[in-house]
Write a protein that holds these residues in place. Structure first.
Motif, mmCIF file in Angstrom:
data_model
loop_
_atom_site.group_PDB
_atom_site.id
_atom_site.type_symbol
_atom_site.label_atom_id
_atom_site.label_comp_id
_atom_site.label_asym_id
_atom_site.label_seq_id
_atom_site.Cartn_x
_atom_site.Cartn_y
_atom_site.Cartn_z
ATOM 1 N N ALA A 58 0.828 -1.204 0.000
ATOM 2 C CA ALA A 58 0.000 0.000 0.000
ATOM 3 C C ALA A 58 0.866 1.258 0.000
ATOM 4 C CB ALA A 58 -0.923 -0.011 1.203
ATOM 5 N N THR A 59 2.023 1.181 0.669
ATOM 6 C CA THR A 59 2.950 2.313 0.647
ATOM 7 C C THR A 59 3.504 2.529 -0.753
ATOM 8 O OG1 THR A 59 3.559 1.836 2.947
ATOM 9 C CG2 THR A 59 5.019 3.285 1.698
ATOM 10 N N VAL A 60 3.842 1.448 -1.433
ATOM 11 C CA VAL A 60 4.295 1.543 -2.829
ATOM 12 C C VAL A 60 3.197 2.161 -3.699
ATOM 13 C CG1 VAL A 60 5.016 0.227 -4.865
ATOM 14 C CG2 VAL A 60 5.888 -0.398 -2.595
ATOM 15 N N ALA A 61 1.941 1.815 -3.401
ATOM 16 C CA ALA A 61 0.813 2.328 -4.183
ATOM 17 C C ALA A 61 0.684 3.849 -4.100
ATOM 18 C CB ALA A 61 -0.488 1.670 -3.719
ATOM 19 N N SER A 62 1.257 4.460 -3.061
ATOM 20 C CA SER A 62 1.178 5.925 -2.949
ATOM 21 C C SER A 62 1.871 6.621 -4.115
ATOM 22 C CB SER A 62 1.783 6.393 -1.622
ATOM 23 O OG SER A 62 3.181 6.147 -1.573
ATOM 24 N N LEU A 63 2.757 5.908 -4.817
ATOM 25 C CA LEU A 63 3.420 6.482 -5.989
ATOM 26 C C LEU A 63 2.462 6.683 -7.160
ATOM 27 C CD1 LEU A 63 6.726 4.394 -5.913
ATOM 28 C CD2 LEU A 63 6.414 6.778 -5.193
ATOM 29 N N THR A 64 1.267 6.072 -7.084
ATOM 30 C CA THR A 64 0.295 6.218 -8.166
ATOM 31 C C THR A 64 -0.619 7.425 -7.967
ATOM 32 O OG1 THR A 64 -1.424 4.859 -7.109
ATOM 33 C CG2 THR A 64 0.245 3.701 -8.417
ATOM 34 N N VAL A 199 -0.523 -5.354 -4.641
ATOM 35 C CA VAL A 199 -1.398 -4.361 -4.009
ATOM 36 C C VAL A 199 -1.564 -3.117 -4.894
ATOM 37 C CG1 VAL A 199 -1.658 -2.803 -2.041
ATOM 38 C CG2 VAL A 199 -1.009 -5.182 -1.662
ATOM 39 N N PRO A 200 -0.472 -2.508 -5.405
ATOM 40 C CA PRO A 200 -0.667 -1.368 -6.310
ATOM 41 C C PRO A 200 -1.423 -1.727 -7.593
ATOM 42 C CG PRO A 200 1.603 -1.449 -5.548
ATOM 43 C CD PRO A 200 0.952 -2.718 -5.101
ATOM 44 N N VAL A 201 -1.142 -2.920 -8.142
ATOM 45 C CA VAL A 201 -1.831 -3.323 -9.375
ATOM 46 C C VAL A 201 -3.326 -3.511 -9.118
ATOM 47 C CG1 VAL A 201 -2.076 -5.213 -11.037
ATOM 48 C CG2 VAL A 201 0.196 -4.352 -10.463
#
Length: 222
Positions: A58-64, A199-201
């Motif tokens: 979810a932290t990686v997803a913040s890049l989106t 999670v980001p996908v």
């Protein structure tokens, strides 16, 4: 040579971040700390890294975040805040680094946990309704304070909040929890690191599946 007029809504460049931004930034990281205490306890209880990996994904997803800001015409005042990163001419504020793991990670893991415990369809719909209403109630005061704004020709707008946005926001943690639950046997051991991308996908699938018709309308120039 004929060129098409600009179809992307112009954001309100003159907005300035209100003074409450500092309090909001601190509050987000306090909530993140509380969620992390629960997540660490869950990781120990279940003897599994899945709770921690969901939070990391979810932290990686913040890049989106910059993608959704451009497509959905969301604008953060560029002056008066601490930027996490500037991409696509959008300076994403630092509090997103806490908001994403809290919202996507915390709620996504909660859905995964409840599905493991035998969550019924009725309970799942109740959670969706709760997530929708809480998203609406949380965004309204922040919008009124001017921390960010939905600009352009937003449909179904109530007090500055476009109701269509809550549909995708509510679906994200549900789809993340459901995907992890469906493939839980795959994420054993080192293969659990795939959650950093899954999670980001999954977030992209949720927002894209719900939002693309409205994105087209908002950025059509009409």
């Amino acid at each position: 040579m004929n060129t098409l007029p600009n179809q992307i809504p112009e954001p309100p460049y003159d907005m300035v971040m209100p003074g409450i931004y500092g309090l909001m930034l601190a509050a987000n990281f306090v909530v993140l700390a509380l969620v992390m205490v629960w997540i660490v306890k869950e990781a120990r209880r279940t003897h599994s890294a899945i709770p921690l990996l969901i939070m990391a994904g979810a932290t990686v997803a913040s890049l989106t975040e910059c993608l959704w800001d451009v497509l959905g015409a969301v604008w953060y005042p560029q002056n008066g805040h601490t930027p996490m990163y500037p991409i696509f001419n959008v300076s994403v504020p630092l509090w997103m680094l806490a908001a994403y793991p809290c919202y996507l990670g915390g709620q996504g893991y909660w859905v995964y946990k409840r599905l493991n415990e035998g969550m019924t369809m009725t309970q799942l719909w109740k959670f969706y309704a709760f997530a929708w209403c809480s998203n609406f109630l949380l965004e309204i005061p922040v919008l009124q304070l001017g921390v960010y704004v939905y600009h352009g020709p937003q449909p179904f707008e109530v007090f500055g909040f476009p109701l269509w946005q809550a549909m995708g926001n509510s679906l994200m943690p549900i789809l993340i929890g459901a995907m992890v639950f469906a493939w839980r046997d795959i994420f054993a051991g080192v293969r659990g690191l795939m959650l950093l991308l899954m999670v980001p996908v999954t977030q992209v699938l949720a927002l894209g599946g719900v939002g693309w018709p409205t994105w087209l309308a908002i950025n059509s120039g009409h």
